[in-house]
Write a protein that holds these residues in place. Structure first.
Motif, mmCIF file in Angstrom:
data_model
loop_
_atom_site.group_PDB
_atom_site.id
_atom_site.type_symbol
_atom_site.label_atom_id
_atom_site.label_comp_id
_atom_site.label_asym_id
_atom_site.label_seq_id
_atom_site.Cartn_x
_atom_site.Cartn_y
_atom_site.Cartn_z
ATOM 1 N N LYS A 198 1.040 -1.234 0.158
ATOM 2 C CA LYS A 198 0.079 -0.062 -0.013
ATOM 3 C C LYS A 198 0.907 1.063 0.012
ATOM 4 C CE LYS A 198 -2.534 -0.104 3.693
ATOM 5 N NZ LYS A 198 -2.528 -0.146 5.036
ATOM 6 N N HIS A 199 1.837 1.274 0.768
ATOM 7 C CA HIS A 199 2.712 2.519 0.968
ATOM 8 C C HIS A 199 3.848 2.699 -0.248
ATOM 9 C CE1 HIS A 199 1.415 2.307 5.390
ATOM 10 N NE2 HIS A 199 0.544 3.095 4.873
ATOM 11 N N THR A 200 4.125 1.650 -0.655
ATOM 12 C CA THR A 200 5.112 1.726 -1.785
ATOM 13 C C THR A 200 4.286 2.173 -3.238
ATOM 14 O OG1 THR A 200 6.230 -0.142 -1.313
ATOM 15 C CG2 THR A 200 6.459 0.549 -3.640
ATOM 16 N N THR A 253 -9.141 8.659 3.634
ATOM 17 C CA THR A 253 -10.535 8.301 4.393
ATOM 18 C C THR A 253 -10.555 7.348 5.632
ATOM 19 O OG1 THR A 253 -10.867 6.349 3.087
ATOM 20 C CG2 THR A 253 -11.763 8.104 2.027
ATOM 21 N N HIS A 254 -9.350 6.573 5.779
ATOM 22 C CA HIS A 254 -9.420 5.968 7.002
ATOM 23 C C HIS A 254 -7.736 6.128 7.431
ATOM 24 C CE1 HIS A 254 -12.686 4.323 5.115
ATOM 25 N NE2 HIS A 254 -13.027 3.671 6.046
ATOM 26 N N ALA A 255 -7.598 7.127 8.332
ATOM 27 C CA ALA A 255 -6.225 7.419 8.314
ATOM 28 C C ALA A 255 -5.302 6.538 9.395
ATOM 29 C CB ALA A 255 -6.073 8.910 8.899
ATOM 30 N N GLY A 298 2.476 5.965 9.071
ATOM 31 C CA GLY A 298 1.348 5.490 8.531
ATOM 32 C C GLY A 298 1.084 6.211 7.369
ATOM 33 N N SER A 299 -0.100 6.072 6.645
ATOM 34 C CA SER A 299 -0.362 6.811 5.477
ATOM 35 C C SER A 299 -0.514 8.501 5.746
ATOM 36 C CB SER A 299 -1.562 6.373 4.643
ATOM 37 O OG SER A 299 -2.805 6.446 5.622
ATOM 38 N N PRO A 300 -0.900 9.082 6.700
ATOM 39 C CA PRO A 300 -0.777 10.512 6.927
ATOM 40 C C PRO A 300 0.579 10.818 6.856
ATOM 41 C CG PRO A 300 -2.319 9.461 8.510
ATOM 42 C CD PRO A 300 -1.513 8.166 7.821
ATOM 43 N N PHE A 317 -9.343 11.480 8.131
ATOM 44 C CA PHE A 317 -10.741 10.957 8.691
ATOM 45 C C PHE A 317 -10.318 9.903 9.518
ATOM 46 C CE2 PHE A 317 -11.591 12.897 4.538
ATOM 47 C CZ PHE A 317 -12.748 13.690 4.902
ATOM 48 N N GLU A 318 -10.961 9.799 10.626
ATOM 49 C CA GLU A 318 -10.482 8.639 11.528
ATOM 50 C C GLU A 318 -11.764 8.964 12.643
ATOM 51 O OE1 GLU A 318 -8.431 5.974 12.070
ATOM 52 O OE2 GLU A 318 -9.848 5.389 13.486
ATOM 53 N N LEU A 319 -12.241 7.344 12.670
ATOM 54 C CA LEU A 319 -13.270 7.147 13.543
ATOM 55 C C LEU A 319 -12.971 6.733 14.978
ATOM 56 C CD1 LEU A 319 -16.466 5.887 11.739
ATOM 57 C CD2 LEU A 319 -16.093 7.976 12.665
ATOM 58 N N CYS A 377 -8.166 5.097 0.179
ATOM 59 C CA CYS A 377 -9.381 4.515 0.858
ATOM 60 C C CYS A 377 -8.938 3.236 1.458
ATOM 61 C CB CYS A 377 -10.572 4.500 -0.077
ATOM 62 S SG CYS A 377 -12.091 3.621 0.802
ATOM 63 N N ASP A 378 -8.710 3.069 2.753
ATOM 64 C CA ASP A 378 -7.940 1.925 3.336
ATOM 65 C C ASP A 378 -8.711 1.538 4.435
ATOM 66 O OD1 ASP A 378 -6.021 0.093 4.142
ATOM 67 O OD2 ASP A 378 -4.832 1.759 5.087
ATOM 68 N N PRO A 379 -9.907 0.977 4.199
ATOM 69 C CA PRO A 379 -10.655 0.706 5.391
ATOM 70 C C PRO A 379 -10.352 -0.740 5.955
ATOM 71 C CG PRO A 379 -12.150 0.825 3.570
ATOM 72 C CD PRO A 379 -10.759 0.734 3.123
HETATM 73 N N1 SAM Z 1 -4.572 4.163 6.183
HETATM 74 C C1 SAM Z 1 -3.818 3.856 7.457
HETATM 75 C C2 SAM Z 1 -2.316 3.596 7.071
HETATM 76 O O1 SAM Z 1 -2.029 3.416 5.977
HETATM 77 O O2 SAM Z 1 -1.431 4.199 7.745
HETATM 78 C C3 SAM Z 1 -4.213 2.533 8.270
HETATM 79 C C4 SAM Z 1 -5.670 2.576 8.360
HETATM 80 S S1 SAM Z 1 -6.293 1.337 9.126
HETATM 81 C C5 SAM Z 1 -6.427 -0.069 8.016
HETATM 82 C C6 SAM Z 1 -8.197 1.872 9.169
HETATM 83 C C7 SAM Z 1 -8.528 2.915 10.284
HETATM 84 O O3 SAM Z 1 -9.837 3.176 9.822
HETATM 85 C C8 SAM Z 1 -8.529 2.194 11.365
HETATM 86 O O4 SAM Z 1 -7.892 3.058 12.298
HETATM 87 C C9 SAM Z 1 -10.045 2.536 12.019
HETATM 88 O O5 SAM Z 1 -10.271 2.998 13.304
HETATM 89 C C10 SAM Z 1 -10.450 3.560 11.055
HETATM 90 N N2 SAM Z 1 -11.910 3.578 10.574
HETATM 91 C C11 SAM Z 1 -12.559 2.295 10.286
HETATM 92 N N3 SAM Z 1 -13.902 2.983 9.988
HETATM 93 C C12 SAM Z 1 -13.935 4.048 9.740
HETATM 94 C C13 SAM Z 1 -14.789 5.048 8.890
HETATM 95 N N4 SAM Z 1 -15.923 4.903 8.489
HETATM 96 N N5 SAM Z 1 -14.119 6.403 8.569
HETATM 97 C C14 SAM Z 1 -13.076 6.741 9.244
HETATM 98 N N6 SAM Z 1 -12.186 5.890 9.719
HETATM 99 C C15 SAM Z 1 -12.564 4.637 10.028
#
Ligand code: SAM
Length: 295
Positions: free
Chosen positions: A18-20, A41-43, A101-103, A119-121, A168-170
């Motif tokens: 993913k990061h490459t 979207t999923h930080a 991480g990605s951010p 974005f982070e939930l 987008c990395d859920p």
């Molecule tokens: N993208 C990050 C990286 O590459 O370093 C890793 C992300 S991790 C796979 C997924 C993240 O999404 C988790 O921290 C989780 O808490 C968060 N998350 C889950 N559902 C979410 C949503 N609907 N919106 C934003 N964040 C969400």
């Protein structure tokens, strides 16, 4: 609330892929002067300790990023070397203690006029992310939003300078994430047809996971958009039996990145990097990669 914490998985083989891809895409997108908006979207938490409890418990980085830092590692292809240089930048000396991480990877590659929306939930990861981002003193360049990323990006599309990368990395902890990815992709293309969209997904024996890249391909093709699909497998997905008769799940064996409107330089970069990734991260003889494109 979700139980997924990326800290257990930071720096594993899926992060390497993913990061490459993220770095190679951003290197290309930041060549043009015009401002770029990155929507993550999923930080996650942004920074991870590889010598902390989470990572030590899972040991996933040992079979991921750490293999690329081993003294025996051969000369790396440019995209993989750029990834290693990026991770190395967050670590003083030779020991691998921190994983970006990605951010943080993204922020390092942005220029002062670019913008990053995170974005982070999860409340704990959100707190960690906000604290880590505050240390950057990046001012208005980086925004941390406690919102659902699938919905939250809508208000930022199209971006002011009409240039954006959406990552987008859920965690796909909830089955509905697969459908949400597809809905978000379709909606985003309507709002902003020329954006670059990058979706990570796990390759696991689950119908939704199997269908996702196929459906993204159909969506991109129908919209007349180019696409690129890269996968990395590090081991067999077979469930094995131990000597005591218990079943042993293999852990995540493979993952993929699907891009819509990928930078035109990405395919060639991955064509070189993916075979080396598969070779260096292999956990058994089933390690392999695929790369296909269309549109
Ligand atoms: N993208 C990050 C990286 O590459 O370093 C890793 C992300 S991790 C796979 C997924 C993240 O999404 C988790 O921290 C989780 O808490 C968060 N998350 C889950 N559902 C979410 C949503 N609907 N919106 C934003 N964040 C969400």
């Amino acid at each position: 609330m979700f139980s997924y914490r990326h800290a257990f998985h930071a720096g594993n083989h899926a992060d390497v892929l993913k990061h490459t891809v993220l770095i190679a895409a951003l290197q290309h997108l930041t060549e043009k002067d015009a401002a770029l908006t990155v929507l993550d979207t999923h930080a996650g938490a942004g920074l991870y300790r590889l010598d902390g409890d989470y990572a030590s418990t899972s040991g996933e980085a040992a079979d991921g990023v750490a293999r690329l830092f081993a003294p025996t590692t051969p000369a790396l292809t440019p995209a993989l070397q750029a990834y290693v240089d990026m991770v190395g930048d967050f670590n003083q000396g030779k020991a691998l203690r921190v994983y970006p991480g990605s951010p943080f990877i993204t922020q390092r590659l942005l220029r002062s006029h670019d913008k990053l929306k995170l974005f982070e939930l999860h409340p704990t990861d959100l707190r960690a992310l906000a604290g880590n981002v505050a240390q950057l003193e990046a001012g208005r360049q980086v925004a941390v939003l406690h919102e659902d990323g699938f919905e939250g990006i809508k208000k930022f599309l199209p971006p002011p300078a009409r240039r954006a990368l959406v990552l987008c990395d859920p965690s796909y902890e909830i089955k509905s994430d697969y459908a949400k990815v597809l809905d978000m992709a379709a909606d985003s293309l309507k709002r902003f047809a020329t954006g670059t969209y990058a979706f990570w997904y796990p390759i696991i024996p689950r119908p939704e996971a199997h269908d996702l890249p196929r459906r993204l391909k159909t969506l991109a093709t129908k919209a007349g958009k180019s696409w690129l699909h890269a996968t990395l497998t590090v081991k067999s997905s077979k469930i094995t039996e131990t000597v005591t008769g218990d079943t042993k799940r293999p852990g995540l064996p493979a993952s993929g990145m699907f891009l819509i409107n990928p930078p035109y330089t990405l395919k060639a970069a991955l064509k070189d990097a993916l075979p080396q990734m598969a070779e260096l991260l292999a956990q058994d003889k089933h390690a392999t990669h695929t790369l296909e494109s269309g549109g």
